[in-house]
Design a protein around this motif. Sequence first.
Motif, PDB file in Angstrom:
ATOM      1  N   TYR A  82       0.829  -1.206   0.000  1.00  0.00           N
ATOM      2  CA  TYR A  82       0.000   0.000   0.000  1.00  0.00           C
ATOM      3  C   TYR A  82       0.866   1.261   0.000  1.00  0.00           C
ATOM      4  CZ  TYR A  82      -3.170   3.622   1.700  1.00  0.00           C
ATOM      5  OH  TYR A  82      -3.873   4.793   1.855  1.00  0.00           O
TER       6      TYR A  82
ATOM      7  N   SER B 254       2.322   1.790  -3.354  1.00  0.00           N
ATOM      8  CA  SER B 254       1.258   2.257  -4.246  1.00  0.00           C
ATOM      9  C   SER B 254       1.002   3.751  -4.061  1.00  0.00           C
ATOM     10  CB  SER B 254      -0.024   1.460  -3.979  1.00  0.00           C
ATOM     11  OG  SER B 254      -1.120   2.016  -4.679  1.00  0.00           O
TER      12      SER B 254
ATOM     13  N   ASP C 270       1.355   6.629  -6.841  1.00  0.00           N
ATOM     14  CA  ASP C 270       0.198   7.447  -7.218  1.00  0.00           C
ATOM     15  C   ASP C 270       0.436   8.936  -6.998  1.00  0.00           C
ATOM     16  OD1 ASP C 270      -1.165   5.190  -7.951  1.00  0.00           O
ATOM     17  OD2 ASP C 270      -2.309   5.018  -6.087  1.00  0.00           O
TER      18      ASP C 270
ATOM     19  N   THR D  63       4.172   3.355 -11.456  1.00  0.00           N
ATOM     20  CA  THR D  63       2.989   2.521 -11.181  1.00  0.00           C
ATOM     21  C   THR D  63       3.042   1.148 -11.849  1.00  0.00           C
ATOM     22  OG1 THR D  63       1.625   4.497 -10.884  1.00  0.00           O
ATOM     23  CG2 THR D  63       0.471   2.425 -11.299  1.00  0.00           C
TER      24      THR D  63
ATOM     25  N   TYR E 107       5.959  -1.004  -9.795  1.00  0.00           N
ATOM     26  CA  TYR E 107       6.223  -0.986  -8.350  1.00  0.00           C
ATOM     27  C   TYR E 107       5.918  -2.322  -7.672  1.00  0.00           C
ATOM     28  CZ  TYR E 107       1.409  -0.930  -6.560  1.00  0.00           C
ATOM     29  OH  TYR E 107       0.142  -1.270  -6.200  1.00  0.00           O
ATOM     30  N   PHE E 108       4.963  -3.094  -8.196  1.00  0.00           N
ATOM     31  CA  PHE E 108       4.465  -4.250  -7.455  1.00  0.00           C
ATOM     32  C   PHE E 108       5.549  -5.303  -7.190  1.00  0.00           C
ATOM     33  CE2 PHE E 108       1.632  -7.723  -6.293  1.00  0.00           C
ATOM     34  CZ  PHE E 108       0.662  -7.060  -5.563  1.00  0.00           C
TER      35      PHE E 108
ATOM     36  N   PRO F 273      -4.379  -1.004  -2.361  1.00  0.00           N
ATOM     37  CA  PRO F 273      -3.439  -0.333  -3.258  1.00  0.00           C
ATOM     38  C   PRO F 273      -4.003  -0.224  -4.667  1.00  0.00           C
ATOM     39  CG  PRO F 273      -2.806  -2.616  -3.003  1.00  0.00           C
ATOM     40  CD  PRO F 273      -3.995  -2.397  -2.092  1.00  0.00           C
ATOM     41  N   THR F 274      -3.430   0.675  -5.442  1.00  0.00           N
ATOM     42  CA  THR F 274      -3.771   0.772  -6.861  1.00  0.00           C
ATOM     43  C   THR F 274      -2.928  -0.241  -7.614  1.00  0.00           C
ATOM     44  OG1 THR F 274      -4.241   3.128  -6.646  1.00  0.00           O
ATOM     45  CG2 THR F 274      -3.878   2.283  -8.866  1.00  0.00           C
TER      46      THR F 274
END
Length: 305
Positions: A57, A60, A64, A71, A74-75, A134-135
Amino acid sequence: MSPSDILNITLMQGFAGLSLFSVLLLMGLGLAVIFGQMGVINMAHGEFMTIGAYTIYMFSQIADNYWLGFTPFYFPIAIVAAFVIAFIAGWLAEWALIRHLYRRPLDTLLATWGLSLGMQQVFRSTFGPKEVSPTLPDWLMGSWSPAKGLDIPINGLFVMSLAVLMTGGLLVALYRSRWGLRVRATVANRQMANATGIDTRKTDRLTFAIGCGIAGVAGAAFTAIGSTGPTSGSLYIVDSFLVVTFGGAASLLGTVASAFGIAQMQSISEFFMTGSSARVITLLTIVIVLMLRPQGLFAAKVRRA
């Protein structure tokens, strides 16, 4: 409803069970390593999962609010960070608390339960009481349709792949690394391992930290399929202990088998009955099996002096 529709719904329900299986497996792997070697009942294991979820989170939010170009990427980086942060937190917890309570399992249960409550309050004070999400990157959204009427979420496929990768990595580490050799020697006979020069205290600390790091990865995977709150980890701690107990403590094969069986039984049962009834059926089945086989499905063979 046609037979093909029923088949597709059953397959999708089974895949939902595979997503749950992936999270339970990652949680159970960490617990199996910790409990199997150290005999520590870590009631705060779910909170280390929450650390991983909140790490995703935070990354994220950075992507953002400060770096939109980050974006899509990042994961995977956040997953590595989730492992590292949970690993460090586990190392500190072992040094400050757990190392004083070895060979006192009930004391470790109470101490780690208190630790879990304290960590929940830290999460609540830092991130607020509400659940957050999270996005997710675009490549984690959508679904894959191998057949007409059958849609498999891509995020679920990613979680499964992550679980397989972590399981394989842990097996390689246990059977192809010096750390794994020390762990297996300590599990087989701690006194003999000490006599051969293995620093079992250091091995315990590293093992506890690695188990917590794996829980952090479980939390990172969880954000792809659910939202995160201060008590999210505690919702999975009972199921995680069931996975370890049902499969057999210190048995990775048992952990995999029990996580798969519990997740599939609960997910498919929920299609035919209410969620609470499905959970009762699952728990009754586990209780009956454990009454017939108290050591679990795959009991580890341990040499004793």
